[in-house]
Design an enzyme around this catalytic site. Structure first.
Site, PDB file in Angstrom:
ATOM      1  N   ASP A 108       3.313  -2.162   0.244  1.00 56.81           N
ATOM      2  CA  ASP A 108       4.182  -2.017  -0.925  1.00 56.81           C
ATOM      3  C   ASP A 108       5.181  -0.882  -0.828  1.00 56.81           C
ATOM      4  O   ASP A 108       6.113  -0.821  -1.626  1.00 56.81           O
ATOM      5  CB  ASP A 108       3.330  -1.796  -2.180  1.00 56.81           C
ATOM      6  CG  ASP A 108       2.863  -0.352  -2.290  1.00 56.81           C
ATOM      7  OD1 ASP A 108       2.393   0.198  -1.265  1.00 56.81           O
ATOM      8  OD2 ASP A 108       2.970   0.224  -3.379  1.00 56.81           O
TER       9      ASP A 108
ATOM     10  N   ASP B 166       6.238   0.905   4.506  1.00 56.56           N
ATOM     11  CA  ASP B 166       5.693  -0.362   5.007  1.00 56.56           C
ATOM     12  C   ASP B 166       6.787  -1.366   5.365  1.00 56.56           C
ATOM     13  O   ASP B 166       6.485  -2.431   5.899  1.00 56.56           O
ATOM     14  CB  ASP B 166       4.779  -1.008   3.951  1.00 56.56           C
ATOM     15  CG  ASP B 166       3.587  -0.137   3.608  1.00 56.56           C
ATOM     16  OD1 ASP B 166       3.050   0.492   4.528  1.00 56.56           O
ATOM     17  OD2 ASP B 166       3.210  -0.087   2.421  1.00 56.56           O
TER      18      ASP B 166
ATOM     19  N   ASP C 295      -2.007  -2.042   3.759  1.00 55.25           N
ATOM     20  CA  ASP C 295      -1.703  -0.662   3.380  1.00 55.25           C
ATOM     21  C   ASP C 295      -2.719  -0.266   2.311  1.00 55.25           C
ATOM     22  O   ASP C 295      -3.413  -1.118   1.751  1.00 55.25           O
ATOM     23  CB  ASP C 295      -0.274  -0.585   2.851  1.00 55.25           C
ATOM     24  CG  ASP C 295       0.054   0.779   2.272  1.00 55.25           C
ATOM     25  OD1 ASP C 295      -0.190   1.782   2.968  1.00 55.25           O
ATOM     26  OD2 ASP C 295       0.534   0.838   1.131  1.00 55.25           O
TER      27      ASP C 295
END
Length: 758
Positions: free
Chosen positions: A657, A661, A453
């Site tokens: 995080d 996600d 991410d």
């Protein structure tokens, strides 16, 4: 996105300290676990070998109300999830009936006291065995030198008087374990060892009583000595490879300074309760979780988060147990203490993860379970064959039988996996990684694709201004003055950027914040604004930015505008009515480029999936050298991409995080979340990265691959040892003493091999 965009959300500021987020998360995770099941942890001082795992777990899981029981053989503990009606005393009674000594431990209390006691006991017995061995060897020299008849018998009897009490005393760890196994009709790994010690001593007494030429008191004592030496060295190697949970427990403070009616009272931590007030002096470790009421200082959180720089602490700062107070006294109101502190809860979670068995451990269990009966079959078969082959030579047959019993003991097999898992967990913890699941190491070693991410993962989620030096200095000075009056992340970043560039704030007065819009003020009679594009009369950029407008209107309604519509900036420089845009980029995490580079060098495929707009994603991918990236990805699309890669046979490591996600983290083969991640993301991940530095992720992949290789090597070592040693014992080429040396050497080799992780 502008400065004043969602000013109302400033009540939830971005935290620069991972520990501030980790600690509440650990509490919430532990609270969820407590709601689901009660936890009881028992120490198992005499647990040894893979069969102990099966015995203890089966006995406990048969109790009504017990939901699960997991044995951590390395730490000699069992963790039980049970309903509230199940008590520790009940479990201890059941284990006692199974021949297993057990003692209750507080959940999360991972003291090494019991381990230290066992080490001292082993060392004491080892010393006695060594002293006796040297004396018996001196007497044996006289026999070997040609002593005969009455002299030889006298030396044999003196040797027996020294050796027999020594074998009884030094062999107690083996005898107790063997007797507990036999009472339950099982054959543990200490049964053949005990039989060998008894047989060697018994045949020596028989030979001495019959005035035989050979007695084996020296061999019996040396056997006890080398067996104890192997067990003690194994104990020490386990102690050296301290687990992550023990590292956390080492931060525990046993006492705190309680402020009671204005008096400072040193109080055991068990007597500290939420709502109490404690004093933490400079240089002391924080004993509790709490909030600073008075004082200003700096905190060293390096042991908890891996952060090398101290962080400031003042009134309202949230602190957690284990941190070090550096410069000034702090008065802290307690929110949690003792076994309820975040430190203990984190240690408990890690200990549970370390106790989780990988498939390799299960393989070791099955192998040892099948192996134990084979040991005794081989031993008794050897005894029967050599009784027949030698025409009834009992002494010779018993010696070969004892050698087979000793040499085939599966000690090394039982150590193959736990030693590696303990060593790897400790090394990763010291690099700033908490392993939440025991199988994470194995799964991480299989990874061939890494999906990152962006915001909050590869970046810190904190903005920094772009090309601030290219802006007119007067304009930056005005913007810095306005930004200093706000706590918005973009405003703080702009003020810090101007300060770093050496630009002093302009003399802007009457600064006021307009909720949802931005900040405005008075610059020498001219109104200046910093905030949203539409509020400042500017056209929005396709990236994160804030805007400064210098108005031709007077700052005070009804006043005359400045001559020519100009205001005066720094040094009286004329400023025309205009607008300026300050674009921002997200600051990459330290070590992000290094982590990506090392992962690519290790042959892993790297992808970047972000919900952010295309421009910042493209810029970050270019800076980090990631060629495969996607912007504007929805949460469902991230999870779908992970599923697609998995369907292609890829083993995916997901690093993320955010709440968006969580699904992808849960779907990945293995997952990592930074400590600053949202609670849901941390719960879904297998590993938590405590510090800001991303470089340890590459180290984790490397260490996990090493750990898998060490497990396989340990199985090969223990298997190869038996392939070579067993035939030698069966044909009579290995005495009981040689067998004891070989068995101890194999166990030590396996433990030392586990320590080779780098």
């Amino acid at each position: 996105m502008a400065l004043a965009e969602d000013f109302a959300s400033r009540s939830a500021p971005v935290s620069a300290c991972p520990a501030c987020t980790v600690v509440p998360a650990a509490e919430r995770i532990a609270a969820l676990r407590a709601e689901r099941a009660g936890r009881i942890i028992l120490s198992l001082p005499n647990a040894g070998g893979a069969q102990s795992i099966a015995l203890v777990e089966a006995a406990l899981q048969a109790i009504p109300g017990v939901r699960s029981a997991r044995v951590n053989l390395t730490q000699k503990r069992v963790s039980i999830e049970a309903e509230g009606t199940v008590t520790a005393a009940q479990l201890i009674t059941v284990l006692a009936a199974e021949g297993q000594e057990a003692h209750e431990l507080d959940p999360g209390l991972l003291s090494t006291t019991e381990t230290d006691r066992q080490g001292r006991e082993l060392l004491m017995r080892l010393g006695v065995a060594f002293f006796s061995m040297m004396n018996v060897m001196l007497l044996s020299v006289a026999v070997w030198s040609g002593a005969e008849d009455a002299t030889r018998d006298l030396f044999h009897w003196i040797s027996g008087a020294i050796a027999l009490p020594t074998v009884i005393f030094a062999g107690q760890p083996f005898f107790r374990s063997a007797w507990a196994s036999l009472r339950q009709g099982r054959l543990g790994m200490d049964v053949p060892i005990s039989l060998a010690l008894i047989l060697a001593s018994s045949i020596s007494v028989y030979e001495t009583a019959m005035s035989g030429h050979h007695a084996y008191f020296d061999a019996a004592v040396m056997l006890a000595f080398f067996l104890l030496l192997g067990r003690y060295l194994d104990h020490r190697t386990r102690a050296i490879a301290r687990s992550a949970a023990e590292e956390l427990a080492a931060l525990e403070v046993p006492r705190a300074i309680l402020i009671l009616d204005g008096q400072e009272v040193e109080t055991p931590i068990a007597e500290i309760h939420p709502g109490d007030t404690v004093l933490v002096r400079p240089g002391a470790r924080m004993p509790v979780d709490g909030v600073v009421l008075h004082g200003a200082s700096e905190l060293d959180r390096s042991l908890l988060t891996g952060e090398s720089l101290p962080v400031p602490a003042g009134q309202g700062t949230v602190v957690s147990a284990g941190e070090v107070n550096l410069t000034g006294p702090l008065t802290v109101q307690v929110t949690a203490a003792g076994k309820d502190s975040s430190l203990h809860r984190m240690a408990d979670l890690v200990a549970v993860a370390e106790g989780t068995k990988t498939r390799y451990t299960s393989l070791a269990d099955r192998a040892a379970k099948a192996y134990s009966p084979l040991v005794h079959i081989l031993s008794f078969s050897a005894f029967g064959y050599w009784m027949w082959a030698t025409g009834g030579d009992v002494r010779y047959a018993i010696n070969i039988s004892a050698a087979v019993l000793i040499i085939t003991c599966p000690c090394a097999l039982g150590l193959a996996v736990p030693a590696v898992v303990t060593s790897a967990s400790g090394r990763l913890f010291r690099k700033g990684l908490l392993i939440k699941h025991g199988t994470a190491l194995e799964r991480l070693a299989e990874v061939d694709t890494v999906v990152f991410d962006k915001t909050g993962t590869l970046t810190l989620g904190t903005p920094e201004p772009v090309a601030l030096a290219d802006q007119p200095q007067d304009v930056v000075a005005i913007a810095a003055a306005l930004a200093a009056g706000s706590s918005h992340p973009l405003a703080r970043a702009l003020a810090e950027g101007a300060k770093a560039a050496g630009i002093a704030p302009a003399n802007v007065t009457d600064i006021r914040e307009i909720p949802g819009q931005g900040i405005e003020g008075d610059l020498n009679g001219t109104r200046v604004r910093l905030g949203r594009a539409d509020w400042c009369g500017a056209e929005a950029l396709p990236t994160t930015a804030t805007y400064l407008s210098i108005s031709s209107a007077p700052a005070t309604p009804g006043a005359s505008p400045p001559p020519g519509g100009e205001g005066r900036g720094v040094g009286g420089t004329p400023l025309k009515a205009t607008t300026h845009a300050f674009p921002f980029t997200d600051r990459p995490r330290p070590g992000a480029a290094e982590a990506v580079s090392k992962l690519q060098a290790a042959g892993l495929k790297i992808e970047l999936l972000s919900g952010d707009t295309e421009a910042p994603v493209r810029d970050l991918a270019r800076r980090l050298g990631i060629t495969n990236w996607q912007a504007g990805v929805l949460p469902t699309e991230k999870a779908a991409r992970i599923a697609e890669l998995s369907a292609q046979g890829r083993k995916v490591l997901m690093v993320g995080d955010g709440l968006n996600d969580t699904a992808a983290l849960a779907a990945a083969h293995v997952s990592i979340s930074p400590a600053s991640a949202l609670d849901a993301a941390r719960v879904a991940s297998d590993i938590v990265l405590l510090g800001q530095d991303m470089a340890p992720i590459a180290d984790a992949v490397r260490i996990s691959r090493q750990a898998t290789r060490r497990m396989i090597e340990n199985f090969l070592i223990s298997g190869g040892y038996n392939v070579v040693a067993v035939p030698l014992a069966l044909v009579g080429l290995a005495t009981p003493l040689a067998a004891a040396l070989a068995m101890s050497l194999s166990s030590i080799t396996v433990s030392l091999n586990a320590m080779r992780l780098k």
